[in-house]
Each structure stands twice: as structure tokens, then as C-alpha cells.
Write a protein that holds these residues in place. Structure first.
Motif, PDB file in Angstrom:
ATOM      1  N   TYR A  92      34.824  -2.704  26.934  1.00 48.68           N
ATOM      2  CA  TYR A  92      33.776  -2.025  26.175  1.00 48.68           C
ATOM      3  C   TYR A  92      32.406  -2.413  26.722  1.00 48.68           C
ATOM      4  N   GLY A  93      32.244  -3.687  27.037  1.00 48.18           N
ATOM      5  CA  GLY A  93      30.980  -4.151  27.598  1.00 48.18           C
ATOM      6  C   GLY A  93      30.643  -3.467  28.911  1.00 48.18           C
ATOM      7  N   MET A  94      31.640  -3.293  29.768  1.00 45.24           N
ATOM      8  CA  MET A  94      31.417  -2.629  31.049  1.00 45.24           C
ATOM      9  C   MET A  94      30.978  -1.172  30.850  1.00 45.24           C
ATOM     10  N   ARG A  95      31.388  -0.550  29.752  1.00 41.61           N
ATOM     11  CA  ARG A  95      30.923   0.805  29.439  1.00 41.61           C
ATOM     12  C   ARG A  95      29.526   0.790  28.829  1.00 41.61           C
ATOM     13  N   SER A  96      29.243  -0.217  28.019  1.00 38.60           N
ATOM     14  CA  SER A  96      27.998  -0.238  27.246  1.00 38.60           C
ATOM     15  C   SER A  96      26.771  -0.572  28.079  1.00 38.60           C
ATOM     16  N   ILE A  97      26.941  -1.396  29.102  1.00 41.13           N
ATOM     17  CA  ILE A  97      25.782  -1.884  29.851  1.00 41.13           C
ATOM     18  C   ILE A  97      24.926  -0.732  30.367  1.00 41.13           C
ATOM     19  N   GLY A  98      25.549   0.223  31.036  1.00 38.57           N
ATOM     20  CA  GLY A  98      24.790   1.332  31.600  1.00 38.57           C
ATOM     21  C   GLY A  98      24.050   2.129  30.541  1.00 38.57           C
ATOM     22  N   GLY A  99      24.694   2.361  29.393  1.00 38.95           N
ATOM     23  CA  GLY A  99      24.064   3.121  28.318  1.00 38.95           C
ATOM     24  C   GLY A  99      22.845   2.425  27.748  1.00 38.95           C
ATOM     25  N   ILE A 100      22.956   1.122  27.548  1.00 35.70           N
ATOM     26  CA  ILE A 100      21.826   0.371  26.993  1.00 35.70           C
ATOM     27  C   ILE A 100      20.677   0.299  28.002  1.00 35.70           C
ATOM     28  N   ILE A 101      20.995   0.037  29.261  1.00 35.23           N
ATOM     29  CA  ILE A 101      19.951  -0.025  30.286  1.00 35.23           C
ATOM     30  C   ILE A 101      19.233   1.319  30.387  1.00 35.23           C
ATOM     31  N   GLU A 102      19.981   2.416  30.302  1.00 38.94           N
ATOM     32  CA  GLU A 102      19.389   3.751  30.363  1.00 38.94           C
ATOM     33  C   GLU A 102      18.395   3.956  29.221  1.00 38.94           C
ATOM     34  N   ILE A 103      18.758   3.543  28.013  1.00 43.41           N
ATOM     35  CA  ILE A 103      17.873   3.700  26.862  1.00 43.41           C
ATOM     36  C   ILE A 103      16.618   2.846  27.024  1.00 43.41           C
ATOM     37  N   ILE A 104      16.771   1.604  27.507  1.00 40.72           N
ATOM     38  CA  ILE A 104      15.603   0.759  27.764  1.00 40.72           C
ATOM     39  C   ILE A 104      14.653   1.443  28.734  1.00 40.72           C
ATOM     40  N   ASP A 105      15.200   2.016  29.783  1.00 37.12           N
ATOM     41  CA  ASP A 105      14.359   2.669  30.792  1.00 37.12           C
ATOM     42  C   ASP A 105      13.643   3.887  30.200  1.00 37.12           C
ATOM     43  N   TYR A 106      14.313   4.647  29.352  1.00 36.35           N
ATOM     44  CA  TYR A 106      13.649   5.767  28.685  1.00 36.35           C
ATOM     45  C   TYR A 106      12.514   5.266  27.802  1.00 36.35           C
ATOM     46  N   MET A 107      12.778   4.210  27.045  1.00 34.73           N
ATOM     47  CA  MET A 107      11.764   3.646  26.159  1.00 34.73           C
ATOM     48  C   MET A 107      10.537   3.212  26.955  1.00 34.73           C
ATOM     49  N   GLU A 108      10.775   2.494  28.048  1.00 32.59           N
ATOM     50  CA  GLU A 108       9.648   1.976  28.828  1.00 32.59           C
ATOM     51  C   GLU A 108       8.881   3.089  29.528  1.00 32.59           C
ATOM     52  N   LYS A 109       9.560   4.186  29.829  1.00 28.15           N
ATOM     53  CA  LYS A 109       8.894   5.319  30.472  1.00 28.15           C
ATOM     54  C   LYS A 109       8.056   6.120  29.486  1.00 28.15           C
ATOM     55  N   TYR A 110       8.599   6.398  28.299  1.00 27.20           N
ATOM     56  CA  TYR A 110       7.951   7.331  27.379  1.00 27.20           C
ATOM     57  C   TYR A 110       7.193   6.664  26.225  1.00 27.20           C
ATOM     58  N   SER A 111       7.590   5.450  25.832  1.00 21.35           N
ATOM     59  CA  SER A 111       6.894   4.726  24.747  1.00 21.35           C
ATOM     60  C   SER A 111       6.903   3.232  25.066  1.00 21.35           C
ATOM     61  N   PRO A 112       6.108   2.815  26.052  1.00 16.79           N
ATOM     62  CA  PRO A 112       6.184   1.430  26.544  1.00 16.79           C
ATOM     63  C   PRO A 112       5.821   0.364  25.518  1.00 16.79           C
ATOM     64  N   ASN A 113       5.188   0.740  24.416  1.00 19.58           N
ATOM     65  CA  ASN A 113       4.837  -0.245  23.394  1.00 19.58           C
ATOM     66  C   ASN A 113       5.889  -0.361  22.294  1.00 19.58           C
ATOM     67  N   ALA A 114       6.932   0.439  22.394  1.00 23.90           N
ATOM     68  CA  ALA A 114       7.981   0.425  21.363  1.00 23.90           C
ATOM     69  C   ALA A 114       8.878  -0.803  21.505  1.00 23.90           C
ATOM     70  N   TRP A 115       9.600  -1.095  20.430  1.00 22.27           N
ATOM     71  CA  TRP A 115      10.611  -2.151  20.412  1.00 22.27           C
ATOM     72  C   TRP A 115      11.981  -1.510  20.199  1.00 22.27           C
ATOM     73  N   MET A 116      12.958  -2.052  20.902  1.00 22.07           N
ATOM     74  CA  MET A 116      14.337  -1.610  20.716  1.00 22.07           C
ATOM     75  C   MET A 116      15.082  -2.657  19.900  1.00 22.07           C
ATOM     76  N   LEU A 117      15.612  -2.231  18.771  1.00 21.48           N
ATOM     77  CA  LEU A 117      16.430  -3.088  17.912  1.00 21.48           C
ATOM     78  C   LEU A 117      17.868  -2.696  18.169  1.00 21.48           C
ATOM     79  N   ASN A 118      18.573  -3.532  18.905  1.00 19.20           N
ATOM     80  CA  ASN A 118      19.909  -3.159  19.369  1.00 19.20           C
ATOM     81  C   ASN A 118      20.995  -3.853  18.565  1.00 19.20           C
ATOM     82  N   TYR A 119      21.847  -3.052  17.960  1.00 19.62           N
ATOM     83  CA  TYR A 119      23.022  -3.608  17.293  1.00 19.62           C
ATOM     84  C   TYR A 119      24.279  -2.923  17.801  1.00 19.62           C
TER      85      TYR A 119
END
Length: 441
Positions: free
Chosen positions: A119-146
């Protein structure tokens, strides 16, 4: 409290999303929202949930702007917080995570052992992708990951996106603390002050006091030694599989009766018993698909069909209110004390400083300030060193595309009996995950 916040729920098609929405609506006085967005890469699944949640929002909070999208720019522009609970591969892949190890008489579980690594091997790419979107479009936002498996995801973000504004948190200790508070005769887990250390799904409470400084540990330990974390109170009624989990705590609690263990330690300390009693044809994933998933989507479709959320079957997920606590701590610099998964950096003095550990932190506008734990006993230290190595090797395997390191990770797991069995499981998992994992060489 004039400011209102813009929030995107990443994993808008999740079965947990309606409960999260109800929880956010119940806490608008504490955390006002101006805009709520859903983001998911499965448009059809998200649409079912979004139609129902749109009706709920229209009737309960019409001032909140709402939209559901699969477009990253639309989702992640003009946001303050990302609340992420993604499940890459959905429950169909969870079922394989659980059933493939069981073929080899090895624990099958979504966050622990080979299934958790998968599951972790599947999740890593998805989480990294979301971080990159956040930093591109709303760099001051915080990601609360559960999103699970939180331990591997947290290690991946530490290694691959070390400057990201992401906080990794898990609800498992919160659920247990609610039971502890009831055992102690308190109304809320927030009436307790706790000390805890470990890794995600792999830790121990060392101190529990009330706000007057009274030690609650003796009373709770006595109860747990007899009944585990099961309670007779209907409010805490658990389904059969969780009831067994809560009961099993009383067995491995005795390994260190001065502490109180996280329930997930059963998968490492009682793995033979767990495997022996496992239903290899009908695992937890099957239970969830036949239960919560079916119930949630049926209710979403009903609400959309009748066009109203009156007599709605969704309840406020109070269990998830910790997400609002975390967002408030950042937004208002409230210095909330919370359990977070953070880089050790000496908080546990005799443990790897780069390990992602789960410990109490004071949370403010600049993120978490970990509290000092000090030195931990050899028993817990040894178990944690083995498990944190599993997590690090899994992340290295993903980053490097290394078959060898993933084989090492599965071999090192306390749940796996040998390197030979580890390789058999790995080869089956590679075939099952060919659409999700990076190519391994």
C-alpha cells in the motif's frame, strides 16, 4: 475569528468524506469555511459523493462555495488547507494486500507487514503529486495528511519533499484515547494529558494524567489487563473484528505493564494468532466493501435522488474532529498539544534522529514543536529500529526502483518468517501492483 478558510478534501470520493463534511459543518464556529472543494482522480466515484455533499452544504451552510473537480489547478488554487485521505488502488487493491501474504501464512493487513509495504508503494506517488500541486498553485497552504500507511508516507515526504508544509497525523491513538477516557471516568480524551512515543501504528503510552495532575495510568492499566480496550458502553460498540483487536491487547500489554500499547502492535507481537484466525477468503477489505462502502454510496445516491439531506443517514464524525484541531492550531497559533508523526531529531535521545516518530508536539502557525521524550527502553527501541528500517528501505526502493531493497524491506518485517517467503510475496505483489508501482530492477 474574521478570516474564513478555503479547504480541499483530497480523496473526495472516499467513504469517509461525508462524515468529514458533517464534522466540518459542526465545527464552523471554531473553523469557519468560505470554500470547500473535493479533488479525486476517479470522477465517477467522486460525483456520487459530491452530489450528496453538495445538497448537505446547500441546506446547512449555503454561504460555503462548493465544487468537486478532477483538475489539479482548479482544486489546488486559492486554498489554505488540504485535508488528504487518499487510497490509491481503492479497496480492490487493499483486498490483494491482505490476501496475497495470507497465501504464504503471513499476516495480511493494510498498513502492517507486506500489505502495508504494498500500500505504501502505491501511496507515495499520490502524496508526492498532491504536495507538488499544492506548492505550485497555493504555496502558502498546509497539507494535513491522514492517508495510510502514514509511517511510509511520512518517511517518503521527509526524504523526497523535506521542505513541504505537510503534517502527518493518525486517528488510531485518538480512538484509543477516547476509550481510555471512558475507562478513567472522564467525559473527553481532551480531559487527559498524555505522553506517548513510537512509530505510526507502533507505539506506547507512558503517562496519562488529568488536568489536576492525578495519575490515571493505574486505573486504566488494571482495566486493560482484564478487558483490553473493550467497553460495555453502547457508545463504544465495535464490530466483531475490532472487538477481537481490543481484546487481544490484554495479551501483549503484559510485555511492559508500565505502559499501554497501541492496538496495532498485535500484528507484530501476536502475528501467529492473527494469521491462524484470519479468514483468507473474506478479509477486512471485504467487510468494508460489503459494509461501510455499500452503505455510504447507497445513502449518497438516495440523497441525490430525493434532492434533500433531511433525515440524512450521515452523522458527524466526531472521531475526525482532530483534523479541525490541527487546522485551528496552525491558523490561530493556538499551541494545541497533539500527537504527530515528525522527524525525531533527538526527541527520543537513543533513537535514529532521521526516523519519523509519533510523539506529542505543540502545534502553532509554524508547524509542530516536538516534545522531548528522552531515552526509551531496549525492548521498544529494538522493535522500533527493526520497523523503521522496513519503512526506510521501502521508501528507498520506491525512489531508486530497487527490487533488492524492497525484498530486504519485506524480509526485515517482523511479520515475515524468511527471505524465501518474502521473495514469493514480493513477486506476487509486483504482479498485482503493475499499474501502480514504479518498475523495480
Amino acid at each position: 475569528m474574521d478570516k474564513k478558510f478555503s479547504v480541499v478534501v483530497a480523496g473526495g470520493g472516499s467513504t469517509f468524506t461525508p462524515g468529514i463534511v458533517m464534522m466540518l459543518l459542526a465545527n464552523l464556529d471554531r473553523f469557519p469555511i468560505r470554500k470547500l472543494k473535493f479533488y479525486d482522480n476517479d470522477a465517477k466515484r467522486q460525483e456520487i459523493v459530491a452530489k450528496a455533499c453538495g445538497i448537505i452544504l446547500r441546506e446547512k451552510a449555503p454561504d460555503i462555495e462548493f465544487e468537486a473537480t478532477t483538475d489539479p489547478q482548479t482544486a489546488f488554487s486559492d486554498i489554505d488547507f488540504i485535508m488528504a485521505h487518499i487510497r490509491v488502488g481503492k479497496y480492490a487493491m487493499r483486498e490483494l494486500d491482505e490476501k496475497i501474504p495470507l497465501k504464504y501464512d503471513v499476516l495480511g493487513q493494510e498498513t502492517c507487514g507486506p500489505g502495508g509495504i504494498s500500500y505504501g508503494m502505491r501511496s507515495i506517488g499520490g502524496i508526492i503529486e498532491i504536495i507538488d500541486y499544492m506548492e505550485k498553485y497555493s504555496p502558502n497552504a498546509w497539507m494535513l495528511n491522514y492517508s495510510n500507511p502514514a509511517a511510509i508516507v511520512a518517511e517518503a515526504t521527509r526524504k523526497l519533499r523535506p521542505k513541504a508544509k505537510i503534517l502527518n497525523i493518525c486517528d488510531m491513538p485518538i480512538g484509543i484515547e477516547r476509550r481510555m477516557a471512558a475507562i478513567a471516568g472522564l467525559k473527553s480524551r481532551k480531559d487527559m494529558e498524555i505522553r506517548y512515543y513510537g512509530l505510526n501504528h507502533f507505539g506506547w503510552w507512558t503517562s496519562i494524567m488529568d488536568h489536576q495532575g492525578n495519575d490515571l495510568m493505574p486505573k486504566i492499566r488494571e482495566y486493560v489487563g482484564q478487558k483490553g480496550y473493550n467497553l460495555d458502553d453502547p457508545e463504544f460498540k465495535a464490530d466483531p473484528s475490532w472487538s477481537v483487536t481490543y481484546d487481544m491487547v490484554k495479551e501483549f500489554y503484559q510485555l511492559d505493564p508500565n505502559t499501554l500499547p497501541n492496538t496495532y502492535l498485535k500484528y507484530y507481537l501476536c502475528q501467529d494468532e492473527v494469521v491462524e484466525h484470519a479468514n483468507r477468503e473474506y478479509t477486512r477489505a471485504n467487510e468494508v466493501m460489503a459494509g461501510r462502502e455499500k452503505t455510504v454510496f447507497t445513502e449518497c445516491r438516495r440523497i441525490a435522488e430525493v434532492g434533500t439531506a433531511k433525515n440524512c443517514g450521515f452523522e458527524v464524525d466526531e472521531h475526525a474532529s482532530y483534523i479541525v484541531d490541527l487546522a485551528r492550531a496552525i491558523a490561530y497559533n493556538s499551541k494545541e498539544r497533539m500527537l504527530l508523526i515528525v522527524e525525531n531529531k533527538g526527541a527520543i535521545s537513543n533513537f535514529d534522529p532521521t526516523a519519523m516518530v509519533e510523539i506529542p508536539c505543540i502545534v502553532g502557525c509554524n508547524g509542530p514543536e516536538p516534545l522531548t521524550v528522552g531515552a526509551i527502553p531496549q525492548f521498544q527501541k529494538g522493535l522500533m529500529e527493526q520497523q523503521v528500517s522496513v519503512e526506510k528501505l521501502a521508501v528507498e526502493a520506491w525512489a531508486e526502483g530497487s527490487y533488492l531493497k524492497l525484498w530486504q524491506a519485506i524480509t526485515m518485517s517482523k511479520t515475515v518468517p524468511s527471505a524465501r517467503v518474502a521473495k514469493q510475496i514480493l513477486d506476487d505483489l509486483i504482479e498485482a501492483n503493475k499499474d501502480y508501482w514504479p518498475e523495480l530492477k
